[in-house]
Enzyme design. Structure first.
Site, PDB file in Angstrom:
ATOM      1  N   GLY A 233       0.866  -1.348  -0.105  1.00 22.30           N
ATOM      2  CA  GLY A 233       0.091  -0.010  -0.152  1.00 22.30           C
ATOM      3  C   GLY A 233       0.831   1.107  -0.047  1.00 22.30           C
ATOM      4  O   GLY A 233       1.903   1.424  -0.442  1.00 22.30           O
ATOM      5  N   GLY A 235       2.396   4.722   1.569  1.00 27.32           N
ATOM      6  CA  GLY A 235       3.173   5.533   2.793  1.00 27.32           C
ATOM      7  C   GLY A 235       4.297   4.583   3.412  1.00 27.32           C
ATOM      8  O   GLY A 235       4.886   4.078   2.601  1.00 27.32           O
ATOM      9  N   GLU A 256      -2.078  -2.870  -6.598  1.00 23.62           N
ATOM     10  CA  GLU A 256      -2.673  -2.027  -7.174  1.00 23.62           C
ATOM     11  C   GLU A 256      -1.664  -0.817  -7.413  1.00 23.62           C
ATOM     12  O   GLU A 256      -1.657  -0.213  -8.480  1.00 23.62           O
ATOM     13  CB  GLU A 256      -3.523  -1.437  -5.938  1.00 23.62           C
ATOM     14  CG  GLU A 256      -4.224  -0.154  -5.965  1.00 23.62           C
ATOM     15  CD  GLU A 256      -4.829   0.269  -4.833  1.00 23.62           C
ATOM     16  OE1 GLU A 256      -5.689  -0.491  -4.231  1.00 23.62           O
ATOM     17  OE2 GLU A 256      -5.005   1.539  -4.510  1.00 23.62           O
ATOM     18  N   GLY A 354      -8.101   0.726  -2.378  1.00 21.81           N
ATOM     19  CA  GLY A 354      -7.964  -0.859  -2.646  1.00 21.81           C
ATOM     20  C   GLY A 354      -7.726  -1.605  -1.550  1.00 21.81           C
ATOM     21  O   GLY A 354      -7.568  -2.879  -1.617  1.00 21.81           O
TER      22      GLY A 354
HETATM   23  N1  COA Z   1      -5.661  10.058  15.681  1.00 27.27           N
HETATM   24  C1  COA Z   1      -5.045  11.355  15.469  1.00 27.27           C
HETATM   25  N2  COA Z   1      -4.179  11.527  14.457  1.00 27.27           N
HETATM   26  C2  COA Z   1      -3.844  10.428  13.867  1.00 27.27           C
HETATM   27  C3  COA Z   1      -4.442   9.251  14.217  1.00 27.27           C
HETATM   28  C4  COA Z   1      -5.508   9.032  15.051  1.00 27.27           C
HETATM   29  N3  COA Z   1      -6.025   7.831  15.193  1.00 27.27           N
HETATM   30  N4  COA Z   1      -3.760   8.197  13.419  1.00 27.27           N
HETATM   31  C5  COA Z   1      -2.912   8.868  12.628  1.00 27.27           C
HETATM   32  N5  COA Z   1      -2.643  10.316  12.794  1.00 27.27           N
HETATM   33  C6  COA Z   1      -1.974  11.194  12.470  1.00 27.27           C
HETATM   34  C7  COA Z   1      -0.379  10.536  12.327  1.00 27.27           C
HETATM   35  O1  COA Z   1       0.053  10.925  13.650  1.00 27.27           O
HETATM   36  C8  COA Z   1      -0.051  11.322  11.229  1.00 27.27           C
HETATM   37  O2  COA Z   1       0.424  12.777  11.828  1.00 27.27           O
HETATM   38  P1  COA Z   1       1.702  13.413  11.322  1.00 27.27           P
HETATM   39  O3  COA Z   1       1.917  13.616   9.877  1.00 27.27           O
HETATM   40  O4  COA Z   1       1.841  14.696  12.040  1.00 27.27           O
HETATM   41  O5  COA Z   1       2.887  12.368  11.808  1.00 27.27           O
HETATM   42  C9  COA Z   1      -0.959  11.315  10.199  1.00 27.27           C
HETATM   43  O6  COA Z   1      -2.110  11.573  10.777  1.00 27.27           O
HETATM   44  C10 COA Z   1      -0.939  10.315   8.941  1.00 27.27           C
HETATM   45  O7  COA Z   1      -1.109   9.302   9.789  1.00 27.27           O
HETATM   46  P2  COA Z   1      -0.195   7.971   9.228  1.00 27.27           P
HETATM   47  O8  COA Z   1      -0.467   6.835  10.065  1.00 27.27           O
HETATM   48  O9  COA Z   1       1.447   8.570   9.200  1.00 27.27           O
HETATM   49  O10 COA Z   1      -0.425   7.996   7.716  1.00 27.27           O
HETATM   50  P3  COA Z   1       0.117   7.411   6.224  1.00 27.27           P
HETATM   51  O11 COA Z   1       0.374   8.508   5.595  1.00 27.27           O
HETATM   52  O12 COA Z   1       1.037   6.430   6.725  1.00 27.27           O
HETATM   53  O13 COA Z   1      -1.347   6.839   5.672  1.00 27.27           O
HETATM   54  C11 COA Z   1      -3.142   5.708   5.589  1.00 27.27           C
HETATM   55  C12 COA Z   1      -2.061   5.640   6.461  1.00 27.27           C
HETATM   56  C13 COA Z   1      -3.997   4.347   6.711  1.00 27.27           C
HETATM   57  C14 COA Z   1      -4.035   6.872   5.910  1.00 27.27           C
HETATM   58  C15 COA Z   1      -3.278   5.406   4.386  1.00 27.27           C
HETATM   59  O14 COA Z   1      -2.318   4.071   4.157  1.00 27.27           O
HETATM   60  C16 COA Z   1      -4.273   5.139   3.532  1.00 27.27           C
HETATM   61  O15 COA Z   1      -4.985   6.069   3.409  1.00 27.27           O
HETATM   62  N6  COA Z   1      -4.958   3.735   3.707  1.00 27.27           N
HETATM   63  C17 COA Z   1      -6.234   3.307   2.950  1.00 27.27           C
HETATM   64  C18 COA Z   1      -6.374   3.100   1.570  1.00 27.27           C
HETATM   65  C19 COA Z   1      -5.572   1.913   1.282  1.00 27.27           C
HETATM   66  O16 COA Z   1      -4.893   1.212   2.155  1.00 27.27           O
HETATM   67  N7  COA Z   1      -5.070   1.405   0.157  1.00 27.27           N
HETATM   68  C20 COA Z   1      -4.373   0.145  -0.336  1.00 27.27           C
HETATM   69  C21 COA Z   1      -3.651   0.491  -1.451  1.00 27.27           C
HETATM   70  S1  COA Z   1      -2.808   1.792  -1.829  1.00 27.27           S
END
Ligand code: COA
Length: 450
Positions: A233, A235, A256, A354
């Site tokens: 995925g 990130g 994906e 996805g």
């Molecule tokens: N409460 C408050 N803040 C939160 C939080 C929560 N529960 N969870 C995360 N955050 C904050 C993090 O601390 C981070 O802050 P920072 O940028 O200040 O460090 C920010 O929100 C982003 O979180 P992070 O876990 O670093 O996000 P990421 O960029 O690694 O993305 C997903 C993670 C889950 C959002 C991303 O993978 C996604 O959109 N997934 C859904 C779609 C998917 O999985 N597709 C599959 C194939 S691409």
């Protein structure tokens, strides 16, 4: 021989007939149009610029709706600029930082935020072509080959279905877009307008990695066997996993998103796709977004193919390979194992994408498994990401979640009772939150009092 060269002349003539300036091309976008905009690196910068200029010029354009996923800075500066939102109405199916910023601004003004359609990525082509009925596509393509074909290159995803739907195709030909093979080609005869504009493809900055990412990456790499078929995925976490796979052998890719980390694994020989039962020897993706290394790799690798998302993300297709391992990130996990991977602090942060497609496809594959991972805390350790109740929608239901990973280890939820799940997940939470979570689980009747 003579016939072939005559055909080539035809294609060149067809190309010339359709070639125009970006301003002329966006003149084909009518008021009331429903426009699909290619995602990520496929968004066409010159066409976006011209469309924004036309909208701003007061030339009578109104009620245009832009449908898209994962927009980027070039769209933010042009068609998604806040002052144009009422003329070029953004309808996002996967938010990026662009929509989050627009949402924040609009909420301050108490105006409706950016429109959003919840959808699994595998269904987006049908949603656009059948339910919404988009009538125009704006996208970037590679230069044309001798047979009159362009490649969608980095972006087969939903763009491919729209090219087959009868929509007006307004395409930007960019020599930097790799001519990738697969089911991602568009013929010049189908196109309404061609705009030539050579610009380096948009690069995704390498996500900054922390020690926690590396710890999680090492745990996940330990859950991946030699010969597995991978989906990674978006990130920092998936990238950390790729680095830890350097010692693996005979991995395959059916993903994906094609990332820079995955491209490096192919280039280093760790991925050879030799154990795949379907598309053996080939790396398969639906969209690619990363750095210059990734785009050069796509340009020079004959064993890489791009296919439409309704095919790549179909769980039944994913399951045709054995040993599929999908690795995705999540935002929050509740004590039953349900995951919210798209809402943060009550607002849409990204989307389902996805994730569920691959969670289901991986589990349906013989010996397959899905892995959902997150740091145990957010906000500098103040918030636990293992929670009693999710603060957003369920992206992956508890019935589908398989393996969960934090920096404190991993748990396989399949076959576990609610009480066993709660205990296992509390064990993955940060120690500061474990007692509180246990109290919550007792209060909810999920586990007994000790
Ligand atoms: N409460 C408050 N803040 C939160 C939080 C929560 N529960 N969870 C995360 N955050 C904050 C993090 O601390 C981070 O802050 P920072 O940028 O200040 O460090 C920010 O929100 C982003 O979180 P992070 O876990 O670093 O996000 P990421 O960029 O690694 O993305 C997903 C993670 C889950 C959002 C991303 O993978 C996604 O959109 N997934 C859904 C779609 C998917 O999985 N597709 C599959 C194939 S691409």
């Amino acid at each position: 021989m003579q016939r072939k060269s005559l055909q080539m002349v035809d294609h060149v003539a067809a190309y010339r007939d359709r070639l125009m300036s970006a301003a002329e091309a966006v003149g084909l976008v009518a008021s009331g149009a429903k426009v699909a905009m290619a995602l990520g690196a496929g968004a066409p910068p010159a066409i976006l610029q011209a469309l924004a200029e036309r909208a701003r010029s007061g030339g009578g354009l109104h009620d245009v709706r832009l449908y898209y996923m994962l927009s980027t800075a070039v769209a933010a500066r042009t068609v998604l600029a806040a002052d144009l939102n009422d003329i070029l109405r953004p309808v996002s199916i996967f938010h990026s930082g662009v929509e989050r910023a627009l949402d924040a601004e609009r909420l301050k003004a108490q105006a409706p935020a950016v429109d959003f359609i919840p959808a699994a990525f595998q269904h987006v082509p049908r949603l656009l072509c059948e339910h919404v009925g988009v009538d125009t596509l704006i996208a970037t393509v590679s230069p044309m080959d001798a047979d009159g074909w362009f490649s969608l290159g980095t972006n087969a995803d939903y763009a491919h279905a729209v090219t087959r739907s009868g929509a007006k195709l307004i395409l930007e030909v960019n020599r930097h877009m790799p001519f990738v093979r697969g089911e991602c080609l568009v013929h010049v005869s189908q196109v309404a307008a061609l705009v030539e504009h050579d610009a380096p493809l948009l690069e995704l900055p390498q996500a900054e990695r922390t020690e926690t990412d590396d710890r999680i990456g090492a745990i996940i790499a330990g859950l991946i066997d030699d010969g597995a078929c991978l989906q990674m995925g978006i990130g920092a976490l998936p990238d950390a996993v790729c680095e830890r796979l350097a010692g693996h052998r005979h991995l395959g890719i059916h993903t994906e998103m094609m990332t820079s980390g995955l491209a490096r694994l192919v280039a280093s020989g760790v991925v050879d796709n030799s154990r795949k039962r379907m598309h053996a020897g080939k790396t398969i993706y639906t969209f690619a977004l990363g750095d210059g290394f990734l785009y050069d790799f796509l340009r020079t690798s004959p064993d890489v193919e791009a296919h439409p998302v309704e095919y790549v993300n179909d769980p039944a297709v994913i399951a045709r390979n054995d040993g599929v391992v999908s690795v995705n990130a999540t935002v929050q996990i509740d004590l039953h194992g349900a995951c919210n991977s798209e809402h943060i602090r009550g607002r849409q942060f990204s989307a389902t994408g996805g994730q569920l497609d691959f969670v289901r496809g991986a589990y349906a594959s013989k010996g397959g498994r899905s892995i959902l991972a997150c740091h145990s805390t957010a906000a500098g350790g103040k918030i636990s990401r293992i929670v009693p109740v999710l603060e957003g929608p369920v992206t992956t239901p508890r019935t589908d979640t398989h393996i969960v990973v934090t920096e404190y280890g991993w748990a396989d939820l399949k076959g576990k009772t609610l009480a066993e799940r709660a205990h296992a997940l509390i064990g993955l939470a940060h120690p500061d939150f474990r007692e509180g979570l246990e109290r919550d689980a007792v209060a909810a009747g999920v586990i007994g009092r000790r």
